[in-house]
Design an enzyme around this catalytic site. Structure first.
Site, short mmCIF file in Angstrom:
data_model
loop_
_atom_site.label_atom_id
_atom_site.label_comp_id
_atom_site.label_asym_id
_atom_site.label_seq_id
_atom_site.Cartn_x
_atom_site.Cartn_y
_atom_site.Cartn_z
N CYS A 1 -70.15 -39.74 -21.36
CA CYS A 1 -70.27 -38.91 -20.31
C CYS A 1 -70.09 -39.54 -19.04
O CYS A 1 -70.70 -40.57 -18.93
CB CYS A 1 -71.61 -37.98 -20.27
SG CYS A 1 -71.57 -37.25 -18.66
N LYS B 1 -45.72 -9.45 1.60
CA LYS B 1 -47.05 -9.19 0.99
C LYS B 1 -48.02 -10.29 1.28
O LYS B 1 -47.91 -11.59 0.81
CB LYS B 1 -47.07 -9.20 -0.30
CG LYS B 1 -48.35 -8.77 -1.06
CD LYS B 1 -48.27 -7.81 -2.40
CE LYS B 1 -49.52 -7.34 -2.65
NZ LYS B 1 -50.55 -7.97 -2.54
S1 IVH Z 1 -49.41 -1.41 2.26
C1 IVH Z 1 -51.10 2.33 -0.08
N1 IVH Z 1 -48.36 -3.54 2.93
O1 IVH Z 1 -51.81 -5.66 -0.84
C2 IVH Z 1 -50.51 1.14 0.56
N2 IVH Z 1 -50.37 -3.69 1.60
O2 IVH Z 1 -52.03 -4.67 -3.58
C3 IVH Z 1 -51.45 0.39 1.36
N3 IVH Z 1 -51.02 -6.01 1.29
O3 IVH Z 1 -54.99 -4.28 -0.86
C4 IVH Z 1 -51.18 -1.09 1.53
N4 IVH Z 1 -49.58 -6.99 2.58
O4 IVH Z 1 -54.22 -5.11 1.45
C5 IVH Z 1 -49.38 -2.90 2.43
N5 IVH Z 1 -47.29 -5.41 3.76
C6 IVH Z 1 -48.55 -4.88 3.01
C7 IVH Z 1 -49.17 -5.56 2.72
C8 IVH Z 1 -50.12 -5.06 1.65
C9 IVH Z 1 -50.58 -7.04 1.49
C10 IVH Z 1 -52.42 -5.86 0.40
C11 IVH Z 1 -53.10 -4.51 0.82
C12 IVH Z 1 -53.49 -4.25 -0.65
C13 IVH Z 1 -52.60 -4.94 -1.60
C14 IVH Z 1 -52.42 -4.02 -2.70
#
Ligand code: IVH
Length: 702
Positions: free
Chosen positions: A432, A141
């Site tokens: 301060c 993520k």
């Molecule tokens: S998939 C419908 N894959 O996390 C799902 N999102 O909390 C679409 N993000 O705003 C997102 N890494 O931009 C996906 N490997 C990953 C990701 C990811 C970061 C972000 C994404 C979204 C947020 C959601």
């Protein structure tokens, strides 16, 4: 070096040379046609070798000049969020029991299998083939900024931020400067496709950029995510160029001819020339997915970018479609967050920083420590109670600091070590640190000692407060005075040209002194004066926000402007009257009243008026059917999420508040509604179910 890479290098240098000959010396050596041929060759090679694109590549140069403002960018397919799960840290894990899986990965089991006592989750939803393992893709993520890129017949045409999921901001001019973003997709798929992913800072580049900023006497950026967000929203692409941003693709928006599995989609992205994280894994079943999730976490601190968890996705698109969505998130994916990274380091000093309202807060300066890939030098100690009572901070302590996403790093503990007790405790100063005035403490509250505030009361004499107030006044959400940033404010205060906001409007009369100020000059002085002139027309709510009334932020300022319609009416209001404003609590009402009871503040409002600030009243309430009505939502609604209900109420002009009070007009209660419902009954507030709420919204019932 491969042939392709050396050819890319040669073409980059050669094209840059021809550019200089053409633009700077007016002495081209080759025809436009020959130039275009070289340019297209470079573009094609870059598409096949995205890793070899150089930051100074002529394909990254943006022909366009700065944009005047960011335009809305509409996502034809809404950009959703992800449901969250959490990896429990050691010590926080629940023991397995009849209704808990227990262990660090409990939330994943819940997601796939439901509770042990109440089977649910993906398996139940998918029915039948529950015995077979579900195939997943596990990805890091990425802790960046969600972005959508649109391609037409393989050409990059535009891109924008996520915004509220439906409309974001168009930042094409800046995206074109990102070196690993393909300008043209290899194989040029026909028609329109949109690719989604994260824009983020490469950590080594981030540190390098910070070192350069420091060398130039500029402030360091605190964290990569926020600076990536700031960078991508710049109006001038030259500010973005050269900053080490990258794009990682992770999902599709519009994609009429999408592959049947997520794994194949990622492979297609890579083939088109996108960077896809090499940590992505396809996994047979949850056990394997958990191994992949743990493996990503194990590598977390070595990665060249920041991650805050893993995302697990059902691979098969047919199954994804069967599972569908809950409100704004797909059921088929889960963001599984890791606990924030911690590290231990030595306390060097405690700095007491004075905010724009005079509040004094302690900040620990620590020996530089790498936490989650970023070097931390300062960590928040929050308040007196936290520093003295909870941590019992002593000089030279070894500290545990933690960094979670874009929040400021914080001190979470001090290590007990031999001899610690002998070292003196750290206490608050009496005076301060900025102006020497005696500090005052707000009345202590036995029940909530963390709320006690220590302030410098020297509002108009303390340089930290004077500068802070001017910076706040000029900031984007307040008066939005372009060009009046931190440095210029400090210069103006230093030169004695402005101590209060109203004095800014007198700068036009002191032009000569302004121009003479170091590094300003004629053009900037003129721009500043013009920006100040424009700011006189800001609506009342923005001016209220700009005044820096304690506890009054954007949304309270809007409520006050709507309720009173003029600054004079607001200034004359009693605490009781202020308390009648929707969403304004008694503490806020008291703070506002106290602010306007102060003669200095009243004089400042008069001076702003005299200087030409118009305090433009808000348009008469364009009431939807629910104008002035406040709702509270509780429990699970049968057919829509609370977010959707909230959106519908707001679209009809109503407000949604977080807690029930005598000012609440309606409580909308769904299944398993809790204490809010009890409170509503107690206070005699009207209670609606979903259908009743929809009837009220549509105006059929009131
Ligand atoms: S998939 C419908 N894959 O996390 C799902 N999102 O909390 C679409 N993000 O705003 C997102 N890494 O931009 C996906 N490997 C990953 C990701 C990811 C970061 C972000 C994404 C979204 C947020 C959601």
């Amino acid at each position: 070096m491969s042939d392709a890479v050396s050819r890319i290098n040669w073409l980059t240098d050669e094209l840059n040379r021809h550019n200089r000959l053409y633009h700077e010396r007016n002495a081209p050596e080759i025809t436009d046609l020959a130039y275009d041929a070289l340019f297209r060759e470079l573009e094609a090679l870059e598409a096949e070798n995205p890793g070899a694109v150089r930051a100074d590549s002529p394909t990254r140069k943006v022909g366009s000049s700065p944009v005047a403002e960011l335009k809305p960018f509409v996502h034809t397919v809404p950009m959703l969020s992800l449901q969250n799960g959490y990896r429990r840290a050691a010590g926080e894990e629940a023991e397995p029991s009849p209704d808990r899986w227990g262990g660090p990965y409990e939330d994943l089991f819940d997601w796939e299998r439901g509770k042990p006592t109440r089977p649910g989750g993906l398996r139940r939803l998918l029915g039948g083939g529950a015995a077979a393992a579900i195939r997943y893709v596990v990805e890091p993520k990425l802790d960046g900024l969600a972005m959508e890129l649109v391609y037409e017949n393989g050409e990059f045409v535009s891109g924008g931020t996520r915004g509220d999921g439906v409309t974001g901001e168009e930042v094409t001019h800046n995206l074109r400067t990102i070196t690993n973003l393909p300008r043209r997709l290899a194989g040029a798929p026909a028609g329109r496709v949109s690719v989604r992913g994260e824009v983020l800072f490469d950590l080594a580049g981030f540190e390098r950029m910070n070192a350069e900023r420091e060398a130039r006497g500029e402030k360091r950026f605190e964290n990569p995510r926020n600076s990536a967000a700031g960078t991508i929203r710049q109006l001038d692409p030259e500010m973005c160029r050269g900053r080490p941003l990258q794009f990682f693709a992770h999902s599709a928006g519009e994609h009429p001819d999408a592959p049947a599995s997520h794994w194949e989609l990622l492979a297609q992205f890579a083939a088109w020339g996108f960077t896809v994280s090499p940590l992505c894994r396809r996994c047979e079943g949850l056990e394997e997915a958990i191994e992949a999730i743990a493996a990503i976490e194990a590598r977390r601190s070595d990665l060249p970018y920041e991650i805050d968890g893993a995302v697990i996705k059902v691979d098969d698109v047919a199954l994804q479609e069967e599972l569908g969505f809950v409100t704004r998130s797909p059921r088929w994916a889960l963001a599984f967050k890791y606990p924030p990274p911690q590290v231990s380091t030595r306390l060097a000093n405690v700095l007491f920083s004075v905010g724009r309202t005079g509040q004094v807060t302690p900040v620990a300066q620590v020996e530089p420590a790498r936490v989650g890939g970023v070097t931390v030098r300062n960590a928040s100690l929050h308040n007196e109670h936290q520093m003295q009572r909870v941590l019992g901070l002593r000089h030279g302590d070894r500290l545990i600091i933690q960094r979670a996403g874009d929040v400021i790093p914080e001190v979470v503990g001090a290590v007990e070590e031999p001899g610690r007790e002998e070292r003196p405790l750290i206490t608050y100063p009496e005076a301060c640190p900025e102006c020497g005035h005696a500090l005052v403490r707000s009345l202590s509250d036995e029940a909530r000692p963390e709320m006690v505030q220590i302030r410098c009361p020297n509002t108009f004499g303390c340089p930290a407060q004077v500068e802070g107030a001017l910076r706040h006044f000029a900031s984007r959400l307040a008066m939005d005075i372009e060009g009046l940033g931190e440095k210029l404010v400090a210069q103006l205060v230093g030169a004695g040209l402005a101590r209060r906001p109203s004095e800014l409007y007198r700068l036009a009369e002191r032009r000569a002194e302004l121009v003479a100020m170091e590094r300003l000059g004629e053009t900037s002085a003129r721009n500043l004066i013009e920006a100040l002139e424009r700011s006189k027309d800001r609506p009342l709510d923005r001016v209220l926000m700009a005044l820096g009334i304690p506890t009054v932020g954007e949304s309270t300022a809007r409520d006050l402007a709507r309720f009173f319609g003029s600054i004079e009416a607001l200034m004359e209001a009693s605490v009781e009257r202020l308390d009648e404003v929707p969403n304004v609590a008694l503490t806020t009402a008291t703070a506002i009243h106290g602010f306007f009871a102060d003669a200095d503040n009243r004089a400042e409002v008069a001076a702003l008026r005299a200087a030409g600030v118009r305090f433009v009243p808000p348009p008469a309430t364009v009431g939807g059917p629910l104008a002035g009505k406040t709702f509270v939502l509780t429990g699970t609604l049968p057919s829509m999420g609370r977010d959707e209900m909230k959106a519908r109420i707001e679209a009809a002009g109503g407000k949604v508040a977080g807690s029930v009070s005598k000012k609440t007009d309606y409580v909308v209660a769904g299944a398993e509604a809790g204490s809010k419902l009890e409170k509503a009954v107690e206070l005699g507030v009207s209670i609606l179910d979903e259908a009743g709420a929809l009837a009220v919204i549509s105006g059929e019932q009131s």
